[in-house]
Scaffold this motif. Structure first.
Motif, mmCIF file in Angstrom:
data_model
loop_
_atom_site.group_PDB
_atom_site.id
_atom_site.type_symbol
_atom_site.label_atom_id
_atom_site.label_comp_id
_atom_site.label_asym_id
_atom_site.label_seq_id
_atom_site.Cartn_x
_atom_site.Cartn_y
_atom_site.Cartn_z
ATOM 1 N N PRO A 1 64.352 -108.184 61.403
ATOM 2 C CA PRO A 1 64.155 -106.712 61.681
ATOM 3 C C PRO A 1 65.648 -106.183 62.103
ATOM 4 N N MET A 2 66.486 -106.837 62.308
ATOM 5 C CA MET A 2 67.933 -106.244 62.893
ATOM 6 C C MET A 2 68.819 -106.252 61.384
ATOM 7 N N ASN A 3 68.444 -106.928 60.438
ATOM 8 C CA ASN A 3 69.222 -106.819 59.141
ATOM 9 C C ASN A 3 68.423 -106.851 57.970
ATOM 10 N N PRO A 4 67.683 -105.677 57.500
ATOM 11 C CA PRO A 4 66.656 -105.907 56.598
ATOM 12 C C PRO A 4 67.171 -106.658 55.157
ATOM 13 N N GLN A 5 68.456 -106.361 54.856
ATOM 14 C CA GLN A 5 69.290 -106.757 53.757
ATOM 15 C C GLN A 5 68.996 -108.347 53.778
ATOM 16 N N ASN A 6 69.036 -108.892 54.850
ATOM 17 C CA ASN A 6 69.268 -110.377 54.796
ATOM 18 C C ASN A 6 67.646 -110.975 55.397
ATOM 19 N N PRO A 7 66.900 -111.236 54.574
ATOM 20 C CA PRO A 7 65.391 -111.507 54.848
ATOM 21 C C PRO A 7 65.161 -113.156 55.316
ATOM 22 N N VAL A 8 64.641 -113.325 56.482
ATOM 23 C CA VAL A 8 64.411 -114.532 57.185
ATOM 24 C C VAL A 8 63.179 -114.545 57.367
ATOM 25 N N ASP A 9 62.589 -115.688 57.271
ATOM 26 C CA ASP A 9 61.331 -116.007 57.614
ATOM 27 C C ASP A 9 61.345 -116.343 59.066
ATOM 28 N N VAL A 10 61.319 -115.477 60.218
ATOM 29 C CA VAL A 10 61.488 -115.864 61.546
ATOM 30 C C VAL A 10 60.468 -116.800 62.179
ATOM 31 N N ARG A 11 59.380 -116.907 61.235
ATOM 32 C CA ARG A 11 58.267 -118.105 61.542
ATOM 33 C C ARG A 11 58.719 -119.541 61.603
ATOM 34 N N GLU A 12 59.933 -119.655 60.611
ATOM 35 C CA GLU A 12 60.357 -120.772 60.340
ATOM 36 C C GLU A 12 61.596 -121.095 61.103
ATOM 37 N N PRO A 13 61.824 -121.886 62.225
ATOM 38 C CA PRO A 13 63.050 -122.171 62.871
ATOM 39 C C PRO A 13 64.270 -122.739 61.970
ATOM 40 N N ALA A 14 63.879 -123.698 61.126
ATOM 41 C CA ALA A 14 64.645 -124.033 60.328
ATOM 42 C C ALA A 14 65.498 -122.982 59.487
ATOM 43 N N ALA A 15 64.606 -122.069 58.975
ATOM 44 C CA ALA A 15 65.112 -121.165 58.147
ATOM 45 C C ALA A 15 66.200 -120.340 58.595
ATOM 46 N N VAL A 16 65.965 -120.021 60.174
ATOM 47 C CA VAL A 16 66.863 -119.373 61.115
ATOM 48 C C VAL A 16 68.224 -119.964 61.113
ATOM 49 N N VAL A 17 67.979 -121.199 61.310
ATOM 50 C CA VAL A 17 69.359 -122.181 61.495
ATOM 51 C C VAL A 17 70.205 -122.148 60.202
ATOM 52 N N ARG A 18 69.301 -122.232 59.013
ATOM 53 C CA ARG A 18 70.242 -122.196 57.696
ATOM 54 C C ARG A 18 70.864 -120.804 57.519
ATOM 55 N N GLU A 19 70.237 -119.688 57.758
ATOM 56 C CA GLU A 19 70.782 -118.654 57.772
ATOM 57 C C GLU A 19 71.810 -118.072 58.757
ATOM 58 N N PHE A 20 71.935 -118.931 59.859
ATOM 59 C CA PHE A 20 72.733 -119.079 60.986
ATOM 60 C C PHE A 20 74.043 -119.225 59.998
ATOM 61 N N TRP A 21 74.074 -120.549 59.579
ATOM 62 C CA TRP A 21 75.408 -121.051 58.836
ATOM 63 C C TRP A 21 75.843 -120.352 57.908
ATOM 64 N N ALA A 22 74.450 -119.825 57.090
ATOM 65 C CA ALA A 22 75.128 -118.939 55.856
ATOM 66 C C ALA A 22 75.876 -117.493 56.275
ATOM 67 N N ARG A 23 75.394 -116.977 57.330
ATOM 68 C CA ARG A 23 76.052 -115.704 57.966
ATOM 69 C C ARG A 23 77.254 -116.009 58.494
ATOM 70 N N MET A 24 77.554 -117.364 59.177
ATOM 71 C CA MET A 24 78.899 -117.793 59.677
ATOM 72 C C MET A 24 79.796 -118.207 58.407
ATOM 73 N N GLN A 25 79.436 -118.515 57.473
ATOM 74 C CA GLN A 25 80.388 -118.919 56.323
ATOM 75 C C GLN A 25 80.635 -117.587 55.777
ATOM 76 N N ALA A 26 79.810 -116.702 55.606
ATOM 77 C CA ALA A 26 80.003 -115.061 55.256
ATOM 78 C C ALA A 26 81.080 -114.451 56.096
ATOM 79 N N ARG A 27 81.264 -114.917 57.211
ATOM 80 C CA ARG A 27 81.861 -114.022 58.113
ATOM 81 C C ARG A 27 81.111 -112.669 58.595
ATOM 82 N N ASP A 28 79.807 -112.847 58.269
ATOM 83 C CA ASP A 28 78.914 -111.719 58.661
ATOM 84 C C ASP A 28 78.476 -111.947 60.126
ATOM 85 N N TRP A 29 79.358 -111.253 60.875
ATOM 86 C CA TRP A 29 79.276 -111.341 62.502
ATOM 87 C C TRP A 29 78.245 -110.533 62.933
ATOM 88 N N THR A 30 77.813 -109.260 62.711
ATOM 89 C CA THR A 30 76.969 -108.429 62.773
ATOM 90 C C THR A 30 75.351 -109.366 62.546
#
Length: 137
Positions: free
Chosen positions: A3-32
């Motif tokens: 909900p805070m970043n609609p351009q990057n959909p994450v299935d918030v019901r799935e904790p593993a997806a949140v962590v995978r997205e965490f690393w993807a955003r880290m790699q992209a230097r997407d600090w926001t």
């Protein structure tokens, strides 16, 4: 959907997806975008260096300020309920290769806590007495 970043959909019901997205955003230097995945009162511990990071802003800040030249390769993500474990390799152009095993707690689609074990392969040499029992990686 994050909900805070609609351009990057994450299935918030799935904790593993949140962590995978965490690393993807880290790699992209997407600090926001990274901050959007973290609870305000996040606490992350780094036992190897005896440090604790308290709060979203400080966690994002310490990662954003790290000297450039690094990349991230996610080796595995394993989840059991709200507990997610990730193993990541982080090569750096001048510092060398690091590995990190992270134990995350994900609640309501946000990472609320973590404990990360950062090390460099070979930094803890095998003692000679084990030589007959082990093989080099």
């Amino acid at each position: 959907m994050d909900p805070m970043n609609p351009q990057n959909p994450v299935d918030v019901r799935e904790p593993a997806a949140v962590v995978r997205e965490f690393w993807a955003r880290m790699q992209a230097r997407d600090w926001t975008g990274l901050g959007a995945l973290l609870a305000d009162d996040l606490v992350v511990e780094w036992p190897v260096s005896a440090e604790r990071i308290e709060g979203r802003a400080d966690f994002v800040g310490v990662n954003a300020e790290y000297p450039e030249g690094w990349s991230i390769e996610v080796l595995r993500v394993v989840a059991d309920g709200e507990t997610v474990v990730s193993e990541v390799e982080v090569p750096h152009e001048t510092v060398g290769v690091h590995r990190v095993v992270s134990l995350w707690t994900v609640r309501d689609g946000r990472i609320s806590g973590g404990r990360e074990y950062w090390t460099a392969p070979g930094s803890d040499p095998s003692p000679r007495w084990r030589a007959r029992f082990v093989r080099p990686l």
